[in-house]
Design an enzyme around this catalytic site. Sequence first.
Site, PDB file in Angstrom:
ATOM      1  N   SER A  91     -33.549  33.868  21.310  1.00 32.54           N
ATOM      2  CA  SER A  91     -33.238  34.074  22.360  1.00 32.54           C
ATOM      3  C   SER A  91     -32.911  32.869  23.017  1.00 32.54           C
ATOM      4  O   SER A  91     -33.217  31.855  22.483  1.00 32.54           O
ATOM      5  CB  SER A  91     -34.579  34.524  22.867  1.00 32.54           C
ATOM      6  OG  SER A  91     -34.452  34.262  24.562  1.00 32.54           O
ATOM      7  N   TYR A 134     -43.753  35.304  24.371  1.00 28.85           N
ATOM      8  CA  TYR A 134     -42.381  35.805  23.490  1.00 28.85           C
ATOM      9  C   TYR A 134     -41.284  34.836  23.517  1.00 28.85           C
ATOM     10  O   TYR A 134     -41.305  34.151  22.548  1.00 28.85           O
ATOM     11  CB  TYR A 134     -41.812  36.492  24.650  1.00 28.85           C
ATOM     12  CG  TYR A 134     -40.481  36.909  24.424  1.00 28.85           C
ATOM     13  CD1 TYR A 134     -39.807  37.724  23.323  1.00 28.85           C
ATOM     14  CD2 TYR A 134     -39.502  36.442  24.893  1.00 28.85           C
ATOM     15  CE1 TYR A 134     -38.929  38.193  23.289  1.00 28.85           C
ATOM     16  CE2 TYR A 134     -38.205  36.309  24.360  1.00 28.85           C
ATOM     17  CZ  TYR A 134     -37.722  37.589  23.802  1.00 28.85           C
ATOM     18  OH  TYR A 134     -36.520  37.921  23.475  1.00 28.85           O
TER      19      TYR A 134
HETATM   20  P1  NAD Z   1     -34.598  46.839  20.802  1.00 25.63           P
HETATM   21  O1  NAD Z   1     -35.844  47.076  21.833  1.00 25.63           O
HETATM   22  O2  NAD Z   1     -33.132  47.514  21.432  1.00 25.63           O
HETATM   23  O3  NAD Z   1     -34.639  46.897  19.935  1.00 25.63           O
HETATM   24  C1  NAD Z   1     -35.599  46.383  18.693  1.00 25.63           C
HETATM   25  C2  NAD Z   1     -35.998  47.071  17.868  1.00 25.63           C
HETATM   26  O4  NAD Z   1     -36.524  46.794  16.736  1.00 25.63           O
HETATM   27  C3  NAD Z   1     -35.921  48.253  17.799  1.00 25.63           C
HETATM   28  O5  NAD Z   1     -35.601  49.866  16.943  1.00 25.63           O
HETATM   29  C4  NAD Z   1     -37.838  48.768  17.108  1.00 25.63           C
HETATM   30  O6  NAD Z   1     -38.407  50.148  16.632  1.00 25.63           O
HETATM   31  C5  NAD Z   1     -38.029  47.355  16.532  1.00 25.63           C
HETATM   32  N1  NAD Z   1     -38.828  46.806  16.356  1.00 25.63           N
HETATM   33  C6  NAD Z   1     -39.624  45.935  17.520  1.00 25.63           C
HETATM   34  N2  NAD Z   1     -41.319  46.455  16.876  1.00 25.63           N
HETATM   35  C7  NAD Z   1     -41.206  46.534  14.971  1.00 25.63           C
HETATM   36  C8  NAD Z   1     -41.609  46.216  14.262  1.00 25.63           C
HETATM   37  N3  NAD Z   1     -43.324  45.739  14.513  1.00 25.63           N
HETATM   38  N4  NAD Z   1     -41.442  46.248  13.184  1.00 25.63           N
HETATM   39  C9  NAD Z   1     -39.977  46.628  12.534  1.00 25.63           C
HETATM   40  N5  NAD Z   1     -38.895  47.141  13.818  1.00 25.63           N
HETATM   41  C10 NAD Z   1     -39.493  46.982  15.629  1.00 25.63           C
HETATM   42  O7  NAD Z   1     -34.518  44.735  20.643  1.00 25.63           O
HETATM   43  P2  NAD Z   1     -32.726  44.023  21.052  1.00 25.63           P
HETATM   44  O8  NAD Z   1     -32.785  43.895  22.830  1.00 25.63           O
HETATM   45  O9  NAD Z   1     -31.319  44.647  20.218  1.00 25.63           O
HETATM   46  O10 NAD Z   1     -33.261  43.209  20.798  1.00 25.63           O
HETATM   47  C11 NAD Z   1     -33.165  42.051  19.425  1.00 25.63           C
HETATM   48  C12 NAD Z   1     -33.729  41.069  19.449  1.00 25.63           C
HETATM   49  O11 NAD Z   1     -32.606  39.991  19.931  1.00 25.63           O
HETATM   50  C13 NAD Z   1     -34.974  40.674  19.588  1.00 25.63           C
HETATM   51  O12 NAD Z   1     -35.417  39.425  18.339  1.00 25.63           O
HETATM   52  C14 NAD Z   1     -35.328  40.239  20.462  1.00 25.63           C
HETATM   53  O13 NAD Z   1     -35.877  39.163  21.246  1.00 25.63           O
HETATM   54  C15 NAD Z   1     -33.883  39.137  20.934  1.00 25.63           C
HETATM   55  N6  NAD Z   1     -32.579  39.187  21.861  1.00 25.63           N
HETATM   56  C16 NAD Z   1     -32.588  40.099  22.702  1.00 25.63           C
HETATM   57  C17 NAD Z   1     -32.180  39.667  24.330  1.00 25.63           C
HETATM   58  C18 NAD Z   1     -31.052  40.580  25.155  1.00 25.63           C
HETATM   59  O14 NAD Z   1     -30.922  40.590  26.274  1.00 25.63           O
HETATM   60  N7  NAD Z   1     -31.675  42.136  24.582  1.00 25.63           N
HETATM   61  C19 NAD Z   1     -31.755  39.008  24.778  1.00 25.63           C
HETATM   62  C20 NAD Z   1     -32.243  37.726  23.687  1.00 25.63           C
HETATM   63  C21 NAD Z   1     -32.981  37.984  22.911  1.00 25.63           C
END
Ligand code: NAD
Length: 285
Positions: free
Chosen positions: A146, A159
């Site tokens: 991130s 986080y």
């Molecule tokens: P999301 O919540 O849409 O999807 C996350 C997925 O991870 C879900 O399908 C959930 O079921 C799964 N998950 C959660 N806990 C789990 C576990 N213990 N074991 C296995 N699976 C698990 O999230 P996203 O926004 O697509 O984020 C994906 C990645 O991108 C993450 O690492 C997040 O930190 C990073 N990220 C997202 C953003 C944003 O703005 N959305 C920004 C920076 C970084």
Amino acid sequence: MPDNGAAIVTGGASGIGEATCHALAARGLDVAVADLDPEEAGRVVEAVTAATDADATAVEVDVSDEAAVEAAVDAATDAFGRLDVLVNNAAVASREADGPVTEVEDAGFDFVTGVNLRGPVYACKHAIPAMLETGDGTGVVVNNASVAALVAEPGMDVYTATKGALVSLTRSIAVEYAPEIRANTVCPGVVRTPMLESVLEETDDAGDEGGAGDANVNDADEADDEAGAGDATDVPDNLRRMIDDTPLGIGDPDAIADAVAFLATDRSRYVTGATIPVDGGFTAR
Ligand code: NAD
């Protein structure tokens, strides 16, 4: 990367992970959609196989549980006969479990670090040997961190710490396992996904007394549509500021997935140990 390459994507059932499964399959990789939610993982498998010639399989896993991660890596390797790519994407971002460091409780700390840090460590521990096993020397780890790993993002300090740790872990892996394994980190900015929705909903619940309104990511989106990214309203201050400070506005999961796919394939064969912001210019300011 051989023609019959195979990948495992943790958190592949939603958001950036789901988009990543599609992007990898579109580039010819078979994909194991590894997620806590087997039904959603199954939905992604159906969509991927309908859209591409790739094979896909759903694997239920809690990445904070080492035995489950080991079983998931084995299941993916068995399904495709090999493993070439690990995408550590699963993570949790929770204002309930997390917060400013002076308010951190053990339960929340353990939950967030369990998924966001122990998860990738376990996945690397078990997937790297499987990737070395191919004998091709072309294994790849892509870690999804991130911008919170690069610049201060107050409010969810655990986080943020896990994402910083992921950058360091990636560099160590890149050096320790070269040349057989490459490892790189992507650092997304603000991306329109269910995770962002849930952070906004938690903030909304907490802010009901204070009149935060019915904030959701689409409010930001609608504001974007009407008046440009800089006018997003009804989102928490720090997210509104992030969107305001992002020259290209809020991102789509596909945009992150394309960067992950670049790092996962031979197009990036001389890139390792790198930390790549995919943030619409947020950290350029
Ligand atoms: P999301 O919540 O849409 O999807 C996350 C997925 O991870 C879900 O399908 C959930 O079921 C799964 N998950 C959660 N806990 C789990 C576990 N213990 N074991 C296995 N699976 C698990 O999230 P996203 O926004 O697509 O984020 C994906 C990645 O991108 C993450 O690492 C997040 O930190 C990073 N990220 C997202 C953003 C944003 O703005 N959305 C920004 C920076 C970084």
